[in-house]
Design an enzyme around this catalytic site. Structure first.
Site, PDB file in Angstrom:
ATOM      1  N   GLU A 140     -36.167  13.405  13.203  1.00  0.00           N
ATOM      2  CA  GLU A 140     -36.332  12.203  12.380  1.00  0.00           C
ATOM      3  C   GLU A 140     -37.783  11.734  12.317  1.00  0.00           C
ATOM      4  O   GLU A 140     -38.056  10.625  11.887  1.00  0.00           O
ATOM      5  CB  GLU A 140     -35.418  11.076  12.891  1.00  0.00           C
ATOM      6  CG  GLU A 140     -33.954  11.345  12.565  1.00  0.00           C
ATOM      7  CD  GLU A 140     -33.017  10.243  13.051  1.00  0.00           C
ATOM      8  OE1 GLU A 140     -31.949  10.099  12.449  1.00  0.00           O
ATOM      9  OE2 GLU A 140     -33.340   9.552  14.025  1.00  0.00           O
ATOM     10  N   ALA A 245     -23.508   9.050  18.185  1.00  0.00           N
ATOM     11  CA  ALA A 245     -24.313   9.370  19.374  1.00  0.00           C
ATOM     12  C   ALA A 245     -23.695  10.412  20.315  1.00  0.00           C
ATOM     13  O   ALA A 245     -24.262  10.696  21.362  1.00  0.00           O
ATOM     14  CB  ALA A 245     -24.697   8.124  20.169  1.00  0.00           C
ATOM     15  N   ALA A 246     -22.565  11.007  19.915  1.00  0.00           N
ATOM     16  CA  ALA A 246     -22.000  12.075  20.752  1.00  0.00           C
ATOM     17  C   ALA A 246     -23.005  13.230  20.867  1.00  0.00           C
ATOM     18  O   ALA A 246     -23.250  13.752  21.958  1.00  0.00           O
ATOM     19  CB  ALA A 246     -20.692  12.593  20.162  1.00  0.00           C
ATOM     20  N   GLY A 247     -23.605  13.578  19.735  1.00  0.00           N
ATOM     21  CA  GLY A 247     -24.589  14.663  19.734  1.00  0.00           C
ATOM     22  C   GLY A 247     -25.817  14.315  20.568  1.00  0.00           C
ATOM     23  O   GLY A 247     -26.389  15.178  21.232  1.00  0.00           O
ATOM     24  N   ASP A 248     -26.211  13.040  20.538  1.00  0.00           N
ATOM     25  CA  ASP A 248     -27.373  12.612  21.320  1.00  0.00           C
ATOM     26  C   ASP A 248     -27.077  12.669  22.813  1.00  0.00           C
ATOM     27  O   ASP A 248     -27.917  13.102  23.613  1.00  0.00           O
ATOM     28  CB  ASP A 248     -27.781  11.186  20.923  1.00  0.00           C
ATOM     29  CG  ASP A 248     -28.221  11.106  19.464  1.00  0.00           C
ATOM     30  OD1 ASP A 248     -28.764  12.108  18.949  1.00  0.00           O
ATOM     31  OD2 ASP A 248     -28.013  10.051  18.842  1.00  0.00           O
TER      32      ASP A 248
HETATM   33  P1  ADP Z   1     -22.817  15.323  16.270  1.00  0.00           P
HETATM   34  O1  ADP Z   1     -22.444  13.991  16.839  1.00  0.00           O
HETATM   35  O2  ADP Z   1     -24.270  15.609  16.372  1.00  0.00           O
HETATM   36  O3  ADP Z   1     -22.232  15.628  14.925  1.00  0.00           O
HETATM   37  P2  ADP Z   1     -20.671  16.810  17.531  1.00  0.00           P
HETATM   38  O4  ADP Z   1     -19.701  16.050  16.692  1.00  0.00           O
HETATM   39  O5  ADP Z   1     -20.609  18.275  17.492  1.00  0.00           O
HETATM   40  O6  ADP Z   1     -22.179  16.385  17.269  1.00  0.00           O
HETATM   41  O7  ADP Z   1     -20.461  16.288  19.026  1.00  0.00           O
HETATM   42  C1  ADP Z   1     -21.368  16.603  20.055  1.00  0.00           C
HETATM   43  C2  ADP Z   1     -20.616  16.876  21.320  1.00  0.00           C
HETATM   44  O8  ADP Z   1     -19.880  15.706  21.729  1.00  0.00           O
HETATM   45  C3  ADP Z   1     -19.585  17.986  21.213  1.00  0.00           C
HETATM   46  O9  ADP Z   1     -20.180  19.236  21.422  1.00  0.00           O
HETATM   47  C4  ADP Z   1     -18.604  17.582  22.319  1.00  0.00           C
HETATM   48  O10 ADP Z   1     -19.097  17.994  23.567  1.00  0.00           O
HETATM   49  C5  ADP Z   1     -18.635  16.070  22.264  1.00  0.00           C
HETATM   50  N1  ADP Z   1     -17.566  15.574  21.366  1.00  0.00           N
HETATM   51  C6  ADP Z   1     -17.677  15.202  20.078  1.00  0.00           C
HETATM   52  N2  ADP Z   1     -16.486  14.814  19.562  1.00  0.00           N
HETATM   53  C7  ADP Z   1     -15.588  14.937  20.571  1.00  0.00           C
HETATM   54  C8  ADP Z   1     -14.173  14.703  20.716  1.00  0.00           C
HETATM   55  N3  ADP Z   1     -13.443  14.266  19.690  1.00  0.00           N
HETATM   56  N4  ADP Z   1     -13.604  14.940  21.912  1.00  0.00           N
HETATM   57  C9  ADP Z   1     -14.330  15.402  22.966  1.00  0.00           C
HETATM   58  N5  ADP Z   1     -15.660  15.647  22.903  1.00  0.00           N
HETATM   59  C10 ADP Z   1     -16.289  15.424  21.729  1.00  0.00           C
END
Ligand code: ADP
Length: 303
Positions: A140, A245-248
């Site tokens: 970014e 923020a899961a990816g972060d």
């Molecule tokens: P981004 O948020 O960047 O799009 P992802 O959706 O691939 O990335 O999520 C990043 C990571 O977070 C995944 O690889 C996983 O480890 C975790 N994660 C995301 N969504 C879930 C979910 N529904 N259940 C469990 N873990 C999740």
């Protein structure tokens, strides 16, 4: 203590909750509105700090109240902001986030001061960067800053993790210097010229010079490709509240584990644990887990 340097964005996240995403031209009535400190750079910096690393951030915010709030938020978690400049001419970045009833988000970012981060900003932080264990960067900020930081890190043997978010075509000389490229599935597809088959896309990007690609797959976990070897690491099953923020969280946990000398596969498990914990809570920085929570999840649900 390990040191992570993050070159990246700080944004104020303006989040509106809606029953579903609006169609073009449509006005929907949402339920409520919240603001959260965010930006992939700041999120990753805070996540790494909560996971126990010493973190220094390189970035920019404006001279406005959003900028004050963002700096205070990352400082609260112990992130060193000595190299976050106040930009005199540009507003702090904002992200407009719509969150639907299933926890799925759409995001529009007005990057503002983040796009003023320069090569000179990176060089000002040279001594910290050269002594880091891992350099972590989302996309970014301008590519010139990313490239400058990558060069300095490589010269000093600092591992470089690039989270190509948002995805854009990247010069091969940059890709060749990245230790781990960390895209989600959509970002991988963009980098692979629209290729939708996961393995074919990975090979295509590897041919551009990156050896190690770690693709996050949401609830499916992550796929680590190191050279020819590809390993799928399943996610932890958790109730989904908000995927922001899961990816972060994943990126930061992967880097902290790597910096601490854990194996790449073990580091992916850390990433999955942090990502899973982040989706169980609302918001960006408020949802990022502590080291204790990650270690407990790994212990309770590990192999
Ligand atoms: P981004 O948020 O960047 O799009 P992802 O959706 O691939 O990335 O999520 C990043 C990571 O977070 C995944 O690889 C996983 O480890 C975790 N994660 C995301 N969504 C879930 C979910 N529904 N259940 C469990 N873990 C999740």
């Amino acid at each position: 203590m390990t040191t992570i340097v993050v070159v990246g964005s700080l944004n104020m996240d303006l989040v509106v909750h809606a029953p579903r995403h609006p169609l073009p031209g449509e006005t929907l009535i949402g339920s409520h509105f919240q603001t959260f400190p965010g930006g992939k750079g700041a999120n990753q910096a805070v996540a790494a700090a909560r996971l126990g690393a010493r973190v220094c951030m390189i970035g920019r915010v404006g001279i406005d109240t959003f900028g004050d709030t963002l700096l205070a938020a990352v400082q609260y978690d112990g992130v060193d902001t000595s190299f976050v400049q106040r930009d005199l001419n540009t507003a702090t970045g904002v992200a407009l986030i719509t969150l639907d009833a299933h926890g799925q988000n759409t995001i529009v970012v007005a990057p503002g001061a983040n796009m003023q981060v320069s090569e000179a900003d990176v060089i000002r932080a040279e001594s910290v960067l050269r002594r880091a264990d891992v350099l972590l960067m989302p996309l970014e900020c301008p590519l010139e800053a990313v490239v400058a930081a990558t060069h300095l890190a490589r010269q000093s043997g600092v591992r470089v993790v690039l989270n190509p978010a948002p995805a854009r075509p990247l010069p091969t000389e940059l890709l060749a210097q990245i230790d781990y490229l960390l895209p989600n599935q959509l970002e991988l597809q963009v980098l692979a010229d629209g290729e939708t088959d996961l393995l074919t896309a990975i090979r295509r990007v590897q041919q551009q010079g990156v050896r190690n690609i770690l693709v996050t797959l949401g609830e499916e976990g992550a796929l680590l490709a190191m050279g020819d070897q590809t390993t799928h690491v399943p996610a932890f099953q958790v109730p989904v509240v908000d995927t922001v923020a899961a990816g972060d969280a994943f990126a930061a946990a992967f880097c902290v584990a790597l910096a601490e000398g854990k194996s790449p596969l073990e580091a992916v498990r850390w990433g999955n644990a942090a990502g899973a914990l982040a989706v169980t809570r609302s918001g960006a920085q408020p949802s990022l887990p502590s080291r204790f929570e990650v270690m407990r999840l790994l212990e309770v649900r590990g192999e």
